[in-house]
Scaffold this motif. Structure first.
Motif, PDB file in Angstrom:
ATOM      1  N   ASN A  45       0.920  -1.189  -0.044  1.00  0.00           N
ATOM      2  CA  ASN A  45       0.035  -0.011   0.111  1.00  0.00           C
ATOM      3  C   ASN A  45       0.806   1.504  -0.165  1.00  0.00           C
ATOM      4  O   ASN A  45       0.618   2.030   0.766  1.00  0.00           O
ATOM      5  CB  ASN A  45      -0.942  -0.032   1.173  1.00  0.00           C
ATOM      6  CG  ASN A  45      -2.178   0.761   0.902  1.00  0.00           C
ATOM      7  OD1 ASN A  45      -2.431   1.443  -0.062  1.00  0.00           O
ATOM      8  ND2 ASN A  45      -2.571   1.448   2.117  1.00  0.00           N
ATOM      9  N   LEU A  46       1.777   1.250  -1.182  1.00  0.00           N
ATOM     10  CA  LEU A  46       2.750   2.376  -0.961  1.00  0.00           C
ATOM     11  C   LEU A  46       1.888   3.583  -1.752  1.00  0.00           C
ATOM     12  O   LEU A  46       1.287   3.359  -2.501  1.00  0.00           O
ATOM     13  CB  LEU A  46       3.917   2.212  -1.743  1.00  0.00           C
ATOM     14  CG  LEU A  46       4.882   0.994  -1.385  1.00  0.00           C
ATOM     15  CD1 LEU A  46       6.072   0.835  -2.525  1.00  0.00           C
ATOM     16  CD2 LEU A  46       5.463   1.152  -0.100  1.00  0.00           C
ATOM     17  N   ASN A  47       2.408   4.822  -1.133  1.00  0.00           N
ATOM     18  CA  ASN A  47       2.020   6.205  -2.075  1.00  0.00           C
ATOM     19  C   ASN A  47       2.680   6.024  -3.380  1.00  0.00           C
ATOM     20  O   ASN A  47       3.693   5.438  -3.489  1.00  0.00           O
ATOM     21  CB  ASN A  47       2.509   7.356  -1.274  1.00  0.00           C
ATOM     22  CG  ASN A  47       1.897   7.659  -0.044  1.00  0.00           C
ATOM     23  OD1 ASN A  47       0.669   7.107   0.049  1.00  0.00           O
ATOM     24  ND2 ASN A  47       2.389   8.261   0.804  1.00  0.00           N
ATOM     25  N   SER A  89       7.517  16.449 -16.328  1.00  0.00           N
ATOM     26  CA  SER A  89       7.508  17.246 -15.317  1.00  0.00           C
ATOM     27  C   SER A  89       6.845  16.323 -14.035  1.00  0.00           C
ATOM     28  O   SER A  89       6.616  15.489 -14.215  1.00  0.00           O
ATOM     29  CB  SER A  89       6.560  18.393 -15.463  1.00  0.00           C
ATOM     30  OG  SER A  89       5.360  17.799 -15.818  1.00  0.00           O
ATOM     31  N   THR A  90       7.029  17.052 -12.767  1.00  0.00           N
ATOM     32  CA  THR A  90       6.698  16.581 -11.553  1.00  0.00           C
ATOM     33  C   THR A  90       5.248  17.210 -11.057  1.00  0.00           C
ATOM     34  O   THR A  90       5.210  18.225 -11.589  1.00  0.00           O
ATOM     35  CB  THR A  90       7.764  16.579 -10.579  1.00  0.00           C
ATOM     36  OG1 THR A  90       8.080  17.831 -10.303  1.00  0.00           O
ATOM     37  CG2 THR A  90       8.828  15.828 -10.810  1.00  0.00           C
ATOM     38  N   ARG A  91       4.504  16.281 -10.363  1.00  0.00           N
ATOM     39  CA  ARG A  91       3.351  16.791  -9.763  1.00  0.00           C
ATOM     40  C   ARG A  91       3.378  16.697  -8.541  1.00  0.00           C
ATOM     41  O   ARG A  91       3.130  15.638  -7.938  1.00  0.00           O
ATOM     42  CB  ARG A  91       1.880  16.242 -10.275  1.00  0.00           C
ATOM     43  CG  ARG A  91       1.693  17.024 -11.762  1.00  0.00           C
ATOM     44  CD  ARG A  91       1.402  18.232 -11.987  1.00  0.00           C
ATOM     45  NE  ARG A  91       0.232  18.547 -10.822  1.00  0.00           N
ATOM     46  CZ  ARG A  91      -1.093  18.639 -11.228  1.00  0.00           C
ATOM     47  NH1 ARG A  91      -1.710  18.169 -12.261  1.00  0.00           N
ATOM     48  NH2 ARG A  91      -1.939  18.767  -9.995  1.00  0.00           N
ATOM     49  N   GLU A  92       4.225  17.453  -7.574  1.00  0.00           N
ATOM     50  CA  GLU A  92       4.637  17.114  -6.309  1.00  0.00           C
ATOM     51  C   GLU A  92       3.408  17.170  -5.432  1.00  0.00           C
ATOM     52  O   GLU A  92       3.408  16.815  -4.223  1.00  0.00           O
ATOM     53  CB  GLU A  92       5.705  18.017  -5.811  1.00  0.00           C
ATOM     54  CG  GLU A  92       6.877  17.416  -6.711  1.00  0.00           C
ATOM     55  CD  GLU A  92       8.400  18.343  -6.455  1.00  0.00           C
ATOM     56  OE1 GLU A  92       8.658  18.375  -5.222  1.00  0.00           O
ATOM     57  OE2 GLU A  92       8.751  18.826  -7.456  1.00  0.00           O
ATOM     58  N   ASP A  93       2.357  17.963  -5.759  1.00  0.00           N
ATOM     59  CA  ASP A  93       1.159  18.194  -4.996  1.00  0.00           C
ATOM     60  C   ASP A  93       0.144  17.350  -5.132  1.00  0.00           C
ATOM     61  O   ASP A  93      -0.792  17.056  -4.455  1.00  0.00           O
ATOM     62  CB  ASP A  93       0.429  19.431  -5.634  1.00  0.00           C
ATOM     63  CG  ASP A  93       0.031  19.445  -7.217  1.00  0.00           C
ATOM     64  OD1 ASP A  93       0.746  18.764  -7.898  1.00  0.00           O
ATOM     65  OD2 ASP A  93      -0.918  19.705  -7.506  1.00  0.00           O
ATOM     66  N   LEU A  94       0.623  16.208  -5.888  1.00  0.00           N
ATOM     67  CA  LEU A  94      -0.460  14.937  -6.021  1.00  0.00           C
ATOM     68  C   LEU A  94       0.345  13.679  -5.370  1.00  0.00           C
ATOM     69  O   LEU A  94       1.502  13.342  -5.432  1.00  0.00           O
ATOM     70  CB  LEU A  94      -0.559  14.559  -7.524  1.00  0.00           C
ATOM     71  CG  LEU A  94      -1.332  15.428  -8.395  1.00  0.00           C
ATOM     72  CD1 LEU A  94      -1.295  15.228  -9.804  1.00  0.00           C
ATOM     73  CD2 LEU A  94      -2.769  15.875  -7.834  1.00  0.00           C
ATOM     74  N   ILE A  95      -0.911  12.906  -4.622  1.00  0.00           N
ATOM     75  CA  ILE A  95      -0.272  11.722  -4.059  1.00  0.00           C
ATOM     76  C   ILE A  95      -1.101  10.704  -4.778  1.00  0.00           C
ATOM     77  O   ILE A  95      -2.314  10.931  -4.607  1.00  0.00           O
ATOM     78  CB  ILE A  95      -0.254  11.619  -2.521  1.00  0.00           C
ATOM     79  CG1 ILE A  95       0.613  12.868  -1.910  1.00  0.00           C
ATOM     80  CG2 ILE A  95       0.112  10.250  -1.905  1.00  0.00           C
ATOM     81  CD1 ILE A  95       1.919  12.375  -1.458  1.00  0.00           C
ATOM     82  N   GLY A  96      -0.411   9.642  -5.124  1.00  0.00           N
ATOM     83  CA  GLY A  96      -1.523   8.659  -5.640  1.00  0.00           C
ATOM     84  C   GLY A  96      -1.495   7.176  -4.741  1.00  0.00           C
ATOM     85  O   GLY A  96      -0.715   6.999  -3.950  1.00  0.00           O
TER      86      GLY A  96
END
Length: 135
Positions: free
Chosen positions: A81-83, A111-118
């Motif tokens: 159950n990793l992020n 690019s990165t989307r550091e504001d998102l956690i999946g």
């Protein structure tokens, strides 16, 4: 979102690619899956969720080492159950990507989307879904 070098995008999440020529995923020093996801495989956002849907069978075998590594990383992510952290990949030739060819030869940006956690919400050994939400 500024365009980044592929390896730099992974480094933003403290992740080192096994091989930048074929790896599309890594487990970061923080114990998160970092994965490069093609923009065209995201569904339109709904209810604050950005859903990525793809399959391993889309790959035609030109990158077997990367395919095997991604499969292993998805299995680990599901079991533990990793992020999931996002490296967003864009290409000027989505049709070639859809056919499973060697995308490293295409004109791609990252690019990165550091504001998102999946979270990996589905993986059946082939098809997988990752749901990203703002952190």
């Amino acid at each position: 979102m500024a365009s980044l070098n592929y390896t730099t995008a992974f480094q933003r999440y403290k992740a080192k690619l096994d091989n930048p020529n074929w790896a599309v995923s890594a487990i970061s020093a923080d114990g998160e899956l970092v994965i490069s996801c093609w923009k065209q495989y995201f569904e339109p956002p709904a209810d604050g969720v950005l859903r990525y849907v793809d399959s391993l069978s889309r790959w035609n075998g030109s990158n077997r080492a990367g395919w095997n590594l991604l499969r292993r990383h998805l299995e680990i992510t599901l079991a533990s159950n990793l992020n999931v952290r996002l490296v967003l990949a864009r290409t000027d030739n989505p049709e070639a990507v859809a056919k499973g060819g060697d995308a490293s030869k295409l004109n791609n940006t990252f690019s990165t989307r550091e504001d998102l956690i999946g979270r990996l919400t589905h993986f059946d050994g082939d098809h997988f879904t990752i749901e990203f939400r703002r952190s």
